[in-house]
Design an enzyme around this catalytic site. Structure first.
Site, PDB file in Angstrom:
ATOM      1  N   GLU A  37       3.059  10.150   7.319  1.00 55.09           N
ATOM      2  CA  GLU A  37       1.916  10.939   6.830  1.00 55.09           C
ATOM      3  C   GLU A  37       1.253  11.716   7.959  1.00 55.09           C
ATOM      4  OE1 GLU A  37       1.052  11.902   4.178  1.00 55.09           O
ATOM      5  OE2 GLU A  37       2.147  10.630   2.794  1.00 55.09           O
ATOM      6  N   ILE A  82      12.609   7.999   3.391  1.00 53.27           N
ATOM      7  CA  ILE A  82      11.893   8.195   2.135  1.00 53.27           C
ATOM      8  C   ILE A  82      11.565   6.839   1.492  1.00 53.27           C
ATOM      9  CG2 ILE A  82      11.941   9.319  -0.119  1.00 53.27           C
ATOM     10  CD1 ILE A  82      11.980  11.207   2.432  1.00 53.27           C
ATOM     11  N   ARG A  84       0.832  -1.213   0.000  1.00 53.19           N
ATOM     12  CA  ARG A  84       0.000   0.000   0.000  1.00 53.19           C
ATOM     13  C   ARG A  84       0.859   1.252   0.000  1.00 53.19           C
ATOM     14  NH1 ARG A  84       0.269   3.756   2.589  1.00 53.19           N
ATOM     15  NH2 ARG A  84       0.076   2.711   4.582  1.00 53.19           N
TER      16      ARG A  84
HETATM   17  P1  TGC Z   1      -0.230  25.514   7.688  1.00 55.97           P
HETATM   18  O1  TGC Z   1      -0.293  26.978   7.951  1.00 55.97           O
HETATM   19  O2  TGC Z   1      -1.133  24.628   8.423  1.00 55.97           O
HETATM   20  O3  TGC Z   1      -0.465  25.261   6.127  1.00 55.97           O
HETATM   21  C1  TGC Z   1       0.248  25.957   5.112  1.00 55.97           C
HETATM   22  C2  TGC Z   1      -0.650  25.977   3.886  1.00 55.97           C
HETATM   23  O4  TGC Z   1      -0.941  24.630   3.485  1.00 55.97           O
HETATM   24  C3  TGC Z   1      -2.366  24.372   3.563  1.00 55.97           C
HETATM   25  N1  TGC Z   1      -2.508  23.013   4.121  1.00 55.97           N
HETATM   26  C4  TGC Z   1      -2.942  21.963   3.431  1.00 55.97           C
HETATM   27  N2  TGC Z   1      -3.421  21.843   2.181  1.00 55.97           N
HETATM   28  C5  TGC Z   1      -3.810  20.618   1.777  1.00 55.97           C
HETATM   29  N3  TGC Z   1      -3.730  19.519   2.541  1.00 55.97           N
HETATM   30  C6  TGC Z   1      -3.242  19.598   3.800  1.00 55.97           C
HETATM   31  N4  TGC Z   1      -3.145  18.487   4.546  1.00 55.97           N
HETATM   32  C7  TGC Z   1      -2.837  20.863   4.291  1.00 55.97           C
HETATM   33  N5  TGC Z   1      -2.331  21.283   5.467  1.00 55.97           N
HETATM   34  C8  TGC Z   1      -2.144  22.612   5.347  1.00 55.97           C
HETATM   35  C9  TGC Z   1      -2.904  25.457   4.474  1.00 55.97           C
HETATM   36  O5  TGC Z   1      -4.266  25.718   4.199  1.00 55.97           O
HETATM   37  C10 TGC Z   1      -2.016  26.623   4.128  1.00 55.97           C
HETATM   38  O6  TGC Z   1      -2.436  27.104   2.867  1.00 55.97           O
HETATM   39  P2  TGC Z   1      -2.265  28.656   2.501  1.00 55.97           P
HETATM   40  O7  TGC Z   1      -2.851  28.777   1.130  1.00 55.97           O
HETATM   41  O8  TGC Z   1      -3.027  29.393   3.565  1.00 55.97           O
HETATM   42  O9  TGC Z   1      -0.803  28.945   2.554  1.00 55.97           O
HETATM   43  O10 TGC Z   1       1.278  25.079   7.838  1.00 55.97           O
HETATM   44  P3  TGC Z   1       2.113  24.739   9.131  1.00 55.97           P
HETATM   45  O11 TGC Z   1       3.545  24.972   8.826  1.00 55.97           O
HETATM   46  O12 TGC Z   1       1.505  25.385  10.337  1.00 55.97           O
HETATM   47  O13 TGC Z   1       1.942  23.141   9.192  1.00 55.97           O
HETATM   48  C11 TGC Z   1       1.104  22.590  10.010  1.00 55.97           C
HETATM   49  C12 TGC Z   1       1.139  21.035   9.953  1.00 55.97           C
HETATM   50  C13 TGC Z   1       1.732  20.509  11.238  1.00 55.97           C
HETATM   51  C14 TGC Z   1      -0.314  20.638   9.859  1.00 55.97           C
HETATM   52  C15 TGC Z   1       1.908  20.439   8.745  1.00 55.97           C
HETATM   53  O14 TGC Z   1       3.230  20.841   8.784  1.00 55.97           O
HETATM   54  C16 TGC Z   1       1.857  18.931   8.716  1.00 55.97           C
HETATM   55  O15 TGC Z   1       0.896  18.347   8.185  1.00 55.97           O
HETATM   56  N6  TGC Z   1       2.896  18.213   9.262  1.00 55.97           N
HETATM   57  C17 TGC Z   1       3.017  16.765   9.140  1.00 55.97           C
HETATM   58  C18 TGC Z   1       4.032  16.422   8.104  1.00 55.97           C
HETATM   59  C19 TGC Z   1       3.767  15.101   7.434  1.00 55.97           C
HETATM   60  O16 TGC Z   1       2.691  14.556   7.486  1.00 55.97           O
HETATM   61  N7  TGC Z   1       4.753  14.595   6.715  1.00 55.97           N
HETATM   62  C20 TGC Z   1       4.584  13.441   5.901  1.00 55.97           C
HETATM   63  C21 TGC Z   1       5.739  13.249   4.959  1.00 55.97           C
HETATM   64  S1  TGC Z   1       5.438  12.173   3.607  1.00 55.97           S
HETATM   65  C22 TGC Z   1       5.263  10.667   4.275  1.00 55.97           C
HETATM   66  O17 TGC Z   1       5.244  10.450   5.425  1.00 55.97           O
HETATM   67  C23 TGC Z   1       5.107   9.581   3.293  1.00 55.97           C
HETATM   68  S2  TGC Z   1       4.810   8.040   3.938  1.00 55.97           S
HETATM   69  C24 TGC Z   1       4.421   7.336   2.483  1.00 55.97           C
HETATM   70  C25 TGC Z   1       4.024   5.956   2.529  1.00 55.97           C
HETATM   71  O18 TGC Z   1       4.923   5.108   2.475  1.00 55.97           O
HETATM   72  O19 TGC Z   1       2.796   5.677   2.546  1.00 55.97           O
HETATM   73  P1  FAD Z   2       9.244  14.193  14.758  1.00 56.56           P
HETATM   74  O1  FAD Z   2       8.580  15.195  13.901  1.00 56.56           O
HETATM   75  O2  FAD Z   2      10.598  14.484  15.266  1.00 56.56           O
HETATM   76  O3  FAD Z   2       8.278  13.881  16.011  1.00 56.56           O
HETATM   77  C1  FAD Z   2       8.748  13.210  17.188  1.00 56.56           C
HETATM   78  C2  FAD Z   2       7.600  13.106  18.203  1.00 56.56           C
HETATM   79  O4  FAD Z   2       7.157  14.423  18.569  1.00 56.56           O
HETATM   80  C3  FAD Z   2       6.364  12.392  17.632  1.00 56.56           C
HETATM   81  O5  FAD Z   2       5.794  11.589  18.638  1.00 56.56           O
HETATM   82  C4  FAD Z   2       5.410  13.543  17.317  1.00 56.56           C
HETATM   83  O6  FAD Z   2       4.036  13.172  17.362  1.00 56.56           O
HETATM   84  C5  FAD Z   2       5.747  14.505  18.447  1.00 56.56           C
HETATM   85  N1  FAD Z   2       5.388  15.883  18.122  1.00 56.56           N
HETATM   86  C6  FAD Z   2       5.686  16.569  17.004  1.00 56.56           C
HETATM   87  N2  FAD Z   2       5.188  17.823  17.062  1.00 56.56           N
HETATM   88  C7  FAD Z   2       4.566  17.920  18.267  1.00 56.56           C
HETATM   89  C8  FAD Z   2       3.844  18.969  18.927  1.00 56.56           C
HETATM   90  N3  FAD Z   2       3.680  20.143  18.339  1.00 56.56           N
HETATM   91  N4  FAD Z   2       3.349  18.728  20.154  1.00 56.56           N
HETATM   92  C9  FAD Z   2       3.503  17.518  20.749  1.00 56.56           C
HETATM   93  N5  FAD Z   2       4.173  16.486  20.177  1.00 56.56           N
HETATM   94  C10 FAD Z   2       4.700  16.694  18.950  1.00 56.56           C
HETATM   95  N6  FAD Z   2       8.627  11.090   4.703  1.00 56.56           N
HETATM   96  C11 FAD Z   2       8.660  11.569   3.430  1.00 56.56           C
HETATM   97  O7  FAD Z   2       8.828  12.758   3.204  1.00 56.56           O
HETATM   98  N7  FAD Z   2       8.520  10.704   2.375  1.00 56.56           N
HETATM   99  C12 FAD Z   2       8.350   9.376   2.541  1.00 56.56           C
HETATM  100  O8  FAD Z   2       8.209   8.643   1.549  1.00 56.56           O
HETATM  101  C13 FAD Z   2       8.323   8.860   3.871  1.00 56.56           C
HETATM  102  N8  FAD Z   2       8.214   7.515   4.070  1.00 56.56           N
HETATM  103  C14 FAD Z   2       8.319   7.018   5.345  1.00 56.56           C
HETATM  104  C15 FAD Z   2       8.359   5.634   5.539  1.00 56.56           C
HETATM  105  C16 FAD Z   2       8.499   5.114   6.830  1.00 56.56           C
HETATM  106  C17 FAD Z   2       8.584   3.627   7.018  1.00 56.56           C
HETATM  107  C18 FAD Z   2       8.552   5.989   7.946  1.00 56.56           C
HETATM  108  C19 FAD Z   2       8.670   5.443   9.343  1.00 56.56           C
HETATM  109  C20 FAD Z   2       8.531   7.357   7.754  1.00 56.56           C
HETATM  110  C21 FAD Z   2       8.428   7.889   6.457  1.00 56.56           C
HETATM  111  N9  FAD Z   2       8.463   9.268   6.225  1.00 56.56           N
HETATM  112  C22 FAD Z   2       8.466   9.772   4.947  1.00 56.56           C
HETATM  113  C23 FAD Z   2       8.705  10.184   7.337  1.00 56.56           C
HETATM  114  C24 FAD Z   2       7.468  10.511   8.172  1.00 56.56           C
HETATM  115  O9  FAD Z   2       6.592  11.351   7.473  1.00 56.56           O
HETATM  116  C25 FAD Z   2       7.955  11.166   9.468  1.00 56.56           C
HETATM  117  O10 FAD Z   2       8.570  10.151  10.226  1.00 56.56           O
HETATM  118  C26 FAD Z   2       6.837  11.804  10.252  1.00 56.56           C
HETATM  119  O11 FAD Z   2       6.317  12.928   9.571  1.00 56.56           O
HETATM  120  C27 FAD Z   2       7.309  12.262  11.659  1.00 56.56           C
HETATM  121  O12 FAD Z   2       8.521  12.943  11.591  1.00 56.56           O
HETATM  122  P2  FAD Z   2       9.749  12.484  12.538  1.00 56.56           P
HETATM  123  O13 FAD Z   2       9.937  11.039  12.404  1.00 56.56           O
HETATM  124  O14 FAD Z   2      10.903  13.359  12.238  1.00 56.56           O
HETATM  125  O15 FAD Z   2       9.246  12.778  14.022  1.00 56.56           O
END
Ligand code: TGC
Ligand code: FAD
Length: 406
Positions: A386, A186, A113
């Site tokens: 995510e 990644i 997935r």
């Molecule tokens: P913030 O002010 O909340 O947002 C900036 C701008 O972005 C818009 N926005 C979104 N738009 C679409 N979808 C979303 N989920 C959105 N979240 C925010 C927002 O409306 C704003 O737009 P504009 O036009 O006003 O500029 O930005 P912030 O810096 O305060 O961020 C807040 C926060 C914590 C929600 C955001 O940084 C966040 O979602 N952090 C989590 C990061 C994360 O999920 N990383 C994932 C990396 S990829 C991954 O993990 C792949 S795993 C893949 C796999 O194997 O399945």
């Molecule tokens: P951190 O951001 O350092 O967080 C550490 C801890 O702090 C967590 O428990 C979190 O919940 C907590 N925390 C964070 N902020 C707060 C807050 N404000 N208040 C209280 N607690 C808080 N990323 C990509 O870009 N692309 C990919 O393809 C991708 N694939 C992945 C595949 C795997 C198998 C894994 C494990 C991760 C992958 N990731 C990818 C990364 C993933 O998106 C990050 O691990 C995730 O976003 C969390 O970031 P971090 O691990 O640096 O934890």
């Protein structure tokens, strides 16, 4: 399937009506009845493929820390890549059908997935939404056929939850961009032909397509994971990596662009988590039916029934959440905070169901031959990537209170 005679007195539940409950999967609320014939057909096709091609090999892949790459061309043949896109050789399915695909892939393993989420939501989607015509023509048909594999670089070694503070940066030098920095965790990194890379510029966050083999771009696998072992997870390094302006995604401006991609991948996880939980429930139910303890089968014990019922309850609510989200997405009325709420709910559900099923299998449940421990370990990644569970709670909290508490 079991037929239950309706016992209600109201007109909606006639005395003699036969209601069929699918307790095997489970599909307790008969989500299947809400599906169109096309959606049902997609579901059945992918379910069959997972049964025949994934389940026989996945435990060994997990044990050996091997992504079953040989299955990728078959996934392309089934039309699983770019599944919701129109044109470019893509299937143009609706979002319910797409969700069901993800559910079945994760019933096999989160690794498959994940591959699907990344290729679809994190690579083809940004090229489709933010790319130039040249970029779309070059990459989308090849990615649909899986002749090109993508990865998505947002997370960095210093923390993934707050991508707005990313350190990777790109500097304009003549007609090129020079990228420096690193990305971590990644999915698909070392096997990707193209990386969608997010970097800070003087104008804010921008997205770049970095091809494998570009000087200054290197990748390395992250080994020794206890989770997502049947998936490739890598580091990406950019050391004066030079890409031409035509490799920049022209319509991606600011952090909203990568975050919009996350919404696509989170949507696929909402459905995928259901598949993982269903697999665990089925194995726990099958075991409880045949295990005899204290002179009775486990299914005759009240506590075992309560645990199975609780699993069915949580899976059913997750299914209805996913289905409504899919409907909203098809109507283009889905807000990203709804996806956050559903990702939080469904992944927590799947992690709890997997842990519960693992326990109900007794000692045998720690063997890789039983799926719950594999799904349970996978869910430890799925609840982190995510957006961690905490981040989704804070996103929903912000929507409720209008106060950002990150
Ligand atoms: P913030 O002010 O909340 O947002 C900036 C701008 O972005 C818009 N926005 C979104 N738009 C679409 N979808 C979303 N989920 C959105 N979240 C925010 C927002 O409306 C704003 O737009 P504009 O036009 O006003 O500029 O930005 P912030 O810096 O305060 O961020 C807040 C926060 C914590 C929600 C955001 O940084 C966040 O979602 N952090 C989590 C990061 C994360 O999920 N990383 C994932 C990396 S990829 C991954 O993990 C792949 S795993 C893949 C796999 O194997 O399945
Ligand atoms: P951190 O951001 O350092 O967080 C550490 C801890 O702090 C967590 O428990 C979190 O919940 C907590 N925390 C964070 N902020 C707060 C807050 N404000 N208040 C209280 N607690 C808080 N990323 C990509 O870009 N692309 C990919 O393809 C991708 N694939 C992945 C595949 C795997 C198998 C894994 C494990 C991760 C992958 N990731 C990818 C990364 C993933 O998106 C990050 O691990 C995730 O976003 C969390 O970031 P971090 O691990 O640096 O934890």
């Amino acid at each position: 399937m079991i037929g239950l005679r309706g016992r209600g007195t109201g007109s909606a539940c006639a005395e003699d009506s036969i209601v069929t409950l699918d307790i095997e999967n489970p599909d307790f609320m008969n989500l299947d009845s809400l599906l169109t014939d096309d959606e049902r057909q997609v579901h059945a096709t992918v379910a069959r493929w997972v049964d025949e091609r994934v389940l026989p090999i996945i435990a060994e892949c997990f044990e050996r820390e091997r992504f079953p790459r040989e299955l990728v061309p078959e996934m392309a043949e089934l039309g699983l890549f770019g599944a919701t896109l129109h044109g470019y050789g893509c299937a143009g399915l609706n979002n319910i059908a797409y969700g069901l695909i993800m559910q079945e892939l994760e019933r096999g393993d989160s690794g498959l997935r994940s591959f699907g989420s990344v290729q679809n939501g994190l690579c083809m989607y940004p090229i489709y939404r933010y790319g130039s015509d040249e970029q779309k023509d070059r990459w989308l048909p090849a990615m649909a056929r899986a002749e090109a594999i993508g990865c998505f670089g947002l997370t960095e070694p210093d923390g993934g939850s707050d991508p707005g503070t990313m350190k990777t940066h790109a500097r304009k030098v003549g007609g090129d961009w020079v990228i420096n920095g690193a990305k971590m965790w990644i999915t698909n990194g070392t096997i990707a032909d193209v990386a969608v890379v997010w970097a800070m510029t003087e104008q804010g966050v921008r997205g770049f397509l970095v091809e494998r083999g570009t000087p200054g771009y290197t990748t390395r696998d992250i080994p020794h994971k206890f989770s997502l072992r049947a998936s490739v997870t890598s580091e990406l390094f950019f050391d004066d990596c030079r890409v031409p302006e035509r490799n920049r995604l022209p319509r991606a401006e600011g952090l909203a662009a990568p975050l919009s991609c996350l919404t696509q991948a989170r949507y696929s996880i909402v459905w995928g988590a259901i598949g993982a939980a269903q697999a665990c429930y089925r194995e726990a139910l099958a075991f409880a039916r045949q295990r005899v303890l204290f002179g009775k089968r486990l299914i005759e014990k009240q506590i075992i029934q309560q645990r199975l019922a609780n699993m069915a309850r949580r899976i059913s609510t997750a299914q209805l959440l996913a289905w409504q989200l899919g409907r909203l997405k098809d109507l283009e009325k889905m807000d990203y905070t709804q996806v956050c709420l559903a990702k939080w709910n469904n992944v927590r559900m799947a992690l709890d169901v997997a842990r519960e099923a693992r326990d109900m299998l007794g000692a045998g449940g720690i063997s890789v031959e039983c799926c719950p421990i594999r799904h349970m370990l996978n869910m430890e990644s799925v609840i982190t990537y995510e957006g961690t569970e905490t981040i989704h709670q804070l996103i929903v909290g912000r929507a409720i209170t209008d106060q950002a508490a990150f």
